[in-house]
Design a protein around this motif. Structure first.
Motif, PDB file in Angstrom:
ATOM      1  N   ARG A 231      -5.906  -2.088  -3.141  1.00 57.54           N
ATOM      2  CA  ARG A 231      -6.937  -1.072  -3.130  1.00 57.54           C
ATOM      3  C   ARG A 231      -6.817   0.057  -2.190  1.00 57.54           C
ATOM      4  O   ARG A 231      -7.245   1.239  -2.232  1.00 57.54           O
ATOM      5  N   ALA A 232      -5.755  -0.139  -1.428  1.00 59.75           N
ATOM      6  CA  ALA A 232      -5.495   0.858  -0.404  1.00 59.75           C
ATOM      7  C   ALA A 232      -4.020   1.602  -0.584  1.00 59.75           C
ATOM      8  O   ALA A 232      -3.283   2.212   0.059  1.00 59.75           O
ATOM      9  N   LEU A 233      -3.612   1.368  -1.964  1.00 63.85           N
ATOM     10  CA  LEU A 233      -2.329   1.941  -2.659  1.00 63.85           C
ATOM     11  C   LEU A 233      -2.209   3.497  -2.330  1.00 63.85           C
ATOM     12  O   LEU A 233      -3.250   4.209  -2.659  1.00 63.85           O
ATOM     13  N   GLY A 234      -1.288   3.835  -1.608  1.00 67.89           N
ATOM     14  CA  GLY A 234      -1.062   5.322  -1.472  1.00 67.89           C
ATOM     15  C   GLY A 234      -2.092   6.002  -0.392  1.00 67.89           C
ATOM     16  O   GLY A 234      -1.993   7.243  -0.142  1.00 67.89           O
ATOM     17  N   THR A 235      -2.876   5.012   0.464  1.00 68.14           N
ATOM     18  CA  THR A 235      -3.565   5.721   1.720  1.00 68.14           C
ATOM     19  C   THR A 235      -2.983   5.374   2.942  1.00 68.14           C
ATOM     20  O   THR A 235      -2.589   4.016   3.103  1.00 68.14           O
ATOM     21  N   PRO A 236      -2.726   6.380   3.568  1.00 66.96           N
ATOM     22  CA  PRO A 236      -2.152   6.162   4.831  1.00 66.96           C
ATOM     23  C   PRO A 236      -3.060   5.474   5.762  1.00 66.96           C
ATOM     24  O   PRO A 236      -4.272   5.753   5.720  1.00 66.96           O
ATOM     25  N   HIS A 237      -2.768   4.772   6.901  1.00 67.52           N
ATOM     26  CA  HIS A 237      -3.462   4.283   7.805  1.00 67.52           C
ATOM     27  C   HIS A 237      -3.253   4.953   9.029  1.00 67.52           C
ATOM     28  O   HIS A 237      -2.280   5.386   9.760  1.00 67.52           O
TER      29      HIS A 237
ATOM     30  N   LEU B 152       4.351   9.327   9.713  1.00 72.08           N
ATOM     31  CA  LEU B 152       3.776  10.780   9.785  1.00 72.08           C
ATOM     32  C   LEU B 152       2.658  11.035   8.853  1.00 72.08           C
ATOM     33  O   LEU B 152       2.095  12.199   8.668  1.00 72.08           O
ATOM     34  N   ARG B 153       2.553  10.140   8.041  1.00 69.24           N
ATOM     35  CA  ARG B 153       1.363  10.100   6.976  1.00 69.24           C
ATOM     36  C   ARG B 153       1.234  11.093   5.877  1.00 69.24           C
ATOM     37  O   ARG B 153       0.434  11.926   5.650  1.00 69.24           O
ATOM     38  N   VAL B 154       2.816  11.495   5.466  1.00 68.80           N
ATOM     39  CA  VAL B 154       2.831  12.772   4.426  1.00 68.80           C
ATOM     40  C   VAL B 154       2.351  12.140   3.213  1.00 68.80           C
ATOM     41  O   VAL B 154       2.346  10.928   2.981  1.00 68.80           O
ATOM     42  N   ASN B 155       1.933  13.011   2.258  1.00 68.06           N
ATOM     43  CA  ASN B 155       1.180  12.688   1.285  1.00 68.06           C
ATOM     44  C   ASN B 155       2.216  11.930   0.253  1.00 68.06           C
ATOM     45  O   ASN B 155       3.265  12.253   0.017  1.00 68.06           O
ATOM     46  N   GLN B 156       2.120  10.671  -0.265  1.00 67.49           N
ATOM     47  CA  GLN B 156       2.973   9.998  -0.599  1.00 67.49           C
ATOM     48  C   GLN B 156       3.551  10.203  -2.039  1.00 67.49           C
ATOM     49  O   GLN B 156       4.611  10.047  -2.598  1.00 67.49           O
ATOM     50  N   VAL B 157       2.623  10.737  -2.824  1.00 68.90           N
ATOM     51  CA  VAL B 157       3.026  11.365  -4.139  1.00 68.90           C
ATOM     52  C   VAL B 157       4.236  12.313  -3.815  1.00 68.90           C
ATOM     53  O   VAL B 157       5.338  12.434  -4.557  1.00 68.90           O
ATOM     54  N   ILE B 158       3.737  13.445  -3.060  1.00 66.96           N
ATOM     55  CA  ILE B 158       4.711  14.482  -2.768  1.00 66.96           C
ATOM     56  C   ILE B 158       6.275  14.016  -2.075  1.00 66.96           C
ATOM     57  O   ILE B 158       7.219  14.345  -2.391  1.00 66.96           O
ATOM     58  N   ALA B 159       5.954  13.049  -1.052  1.00 64.84           N
ATOM     59  CA  ALA B 159       7.305  12.489  -0.534  1.00 64.84           C
ATOM     60  C   ALA B 159       8.059  11.751  -1.635  1.00 64.84           C
ATOM     61  O   ALA B 159       9.216  11.715  -1.635  1.00 64.84           O
TER      62      ALA B 159
ATOM     63  N   GLY C 189       0.731  -1.224   0.019  1.00 64.71           N
ATOM     64  CA  GLY C 189       0.121   0.135   0.097  1.00 64.71           C
ATOM     65  C   GLY C 189       0.839   1.270  -0.071  1.00 64.71           C
ATOM     66  O   GLY C 189       0.193   2.341   0.110  1.00 64.71           O
ATOM     67  N   VAL C 190       1.894   1.213  -0.069  1.00 62.44           N
ATOM     68  CA  VAL C 190       3.059   2.379  -0.151  1.00 62.44           C
ATOM     69  C   VAL C 190       3.295   2.706  -1.705  1.00 62.44           C
ATOM     70  O   VAL C 190       3.975   1.727  -2.248  1.00 62.44           O
ATOM     71  N   LEU C 191       2.960   3.909  -1.982  1.00 63.90           N
ATOM     72  CA  LEU C 191       3.637   4.238  -3.490  1.00 63.90           C
ATOM     73  C   LEU C 191       4.967   4.382  -3.357  1.00 63.90           C
ATOM     74  O   LEU C 191       5.619   4.901  -2.431  1.00 63.90           O
ATOM     75  N   ALA C 192       5.739   3.958  -4.806  1.00 68.85           N
ATOM     76  CA  ALA C 192       7.106   3.903  -4.703  1.00 68.85           C
ATOM     77  C   ALA C 192       7.469   4.867  -5.922  1.00 68.85           C
ATOM     78  O   ALA C 192       8.461   4.648  -6.674  1.00 68.85           O
ATOM     79  N   LEU C 193       7.149   5.935  -5.879  1.00 71.38           N
ATOM     80  CA  LEU C 193       7.355   6.848  -6.681  1.00 71.38           C
ATOM     81  C   LEU C 193       8.889   7.619  -6.530  1.00 71.38           C
ATOM     82  O   LEU C 193       9.460   8.404  -7.506  1.00 71.38           O
ATOM     83  N   GLY C 194       9.458   7.205  -5.466  1.00 72.98           N
ATOM     84  CA  GLY C 194      10.874   7.571  -5.266  1.00 72.98           C
ATOM     85  C   GLY C 194      11.741   6.716  -5.902  1.00 72.98           C
ATOM     86  O   GLY C 194      13.064   6.608  -5.445  1.00 72.98           O
ATOM     87  N   ALA C 195      11.314   5.709  -6.814  1.00 71.02           N
ATOM     88  CA  ALA C 195      12.416   4.532  -7.125  1.00 71.02           C
ATOM     89  C   ALA C 195      13.541   5.280  -7.924  1.00 71.02           C
ATOM     90  O   ALA C 195      14.580   4.848  -7.655  1.00 71.02           O
TER      91      ALA C 195
END
Length: 311
Positions: free
Chosen positions: A300-306, A87-94, A34-40
């Protein structure tokens, strides 16, 4: 002559495909949790620099240097995990921020340490005699380096882990429904931390292979967008490991073809050749969007903080 060109091209495809394959596999692990990997792209850059640094700075052999690449990316990913998991920072921005951070950090370290444009001893090819002596297919399949030979088993191991183990089931449960997983007693944060570290290690290994196994040199920004191509690969693969490997072979074939077109004297504009991998990426994305979505396995919860208190 054409046969020699074809065999030479096919023999180079596995090596060029490995960075895409390992990066996509690492991203797949992260995103299954569920963690976006845009920092690859950033993790690949860190791995590429760490591999060269281990050889030039520590005198390490190529294979241990690749382990340093994986370790360096995994350590940096823990900071990313703190941001997006705790810290549930927006995963796209992070993710985008980590790419810019890695670009600046690797450029600074590589330049200050004098590692830029210094050739190193890379991985040596292994010949599986007598299979490597088979006409045609021998050099293509059985005369590669150790990382190429280990990549397919790595995909098999991850596919088995996700589909057949309790830990893999829990990881997928966290990616599909973190609230339900939490209610079932699964540590959502711990699972995501582990997935991020393991996935980033594979992405860092991809970067290390790029610098140590292929280029055998460090130049600033040498990943050249391959991390972004891996993002498209994961979407194309519908988060399925074997489809990601097939996509990596496609892009590896394209990259292996580019220098060989110039070597045989075919007159193609330089900038058009540089565009080919990204044109292929656009084509893959368009094909993916047009294809039926019935087999989509996106978490289904990709990019969604818990947030546990929200239950």
């Amino acid at each position: 002559m054409f046969l020699d060109f074809l065999l030479d091209w096919l023999a180079a495809v596995p090596g060029f495909a490995v960075p895409f394959a390992l990066a996509a596999l690492g991203m797949l692990l992260m995103e299954k949790a569920g963690v976006l990997a845009l920092g690859a792209e950033g993790f690949m850059l860190v791995g590429a620099l760490a591999g060269i640094g281990a050889i030039l700075g520590l005198g390490a052999a190529p294979m241990p240097a690749l382990l340093v690449s994986a370790l360096a990316a995994a350590l940096l990913s823990l900071l990313y995990a703190v941001l997006v998991v705790s810290l549930r920072v927006n995963q796209v921005i992070a993710g985008l921020s980590f790419v810019f951070l890695a670009q600046g950090l690797t450029g600074l370290i590589g330049t200050s340490q004098g590692w830029v444009n210094r050739p190193v001893e890379g991985l040596r090819s292994l010949s599986l005699v007598p299979l490597s002596d088979l006409p045609g297919i021998g050099p293509v399949l059985f005369r590669q380096d150790a990382v190429v030979f280990l990549t397919v088993p790595a995909f098999g191991l991850v596919a088995w882990f996700l589909a057949r183990t309790l830990t893999g089931l829990r990881l997928r449960a966290v990616g599909d429904g973190p609230d339900a997983a939490d209610a079932a007693g699964i540590g959502v944060s711990a699972t995501r931390y582990g997935a991020v570290a393991a996935g980033a290690a594979l992405v860092g290994l991809a970067g290390g292979y790029l610098s140590v196994g292929i280029a055998r040199i460090w130049v600033e920004g040498m990943t050249g967008g391959r991390g972004w191509i891996a993002v498209a690969l994961v979407i194309f693969a519908r988060w399925q490991p074997w489809r990601a490997l097939a996509g990596a072979l496609l892009f590896g074939a394209i990259e292996a073809l580019i220098p060989r077109i110039a070597a045989v004297g075919i007159q193609v504009p330089q900038y058009f050749i540089a565009m080919i991998p990204y044109l292929a990426t656009l084509g893959v994305m368009i094909w993916t969007c047009l294809k039926a979505q019935s087999n989509n396995t996106e978490p289904r919860a990709l990019g969604t903080p818990h947030l546990r208190e929200d239950r």
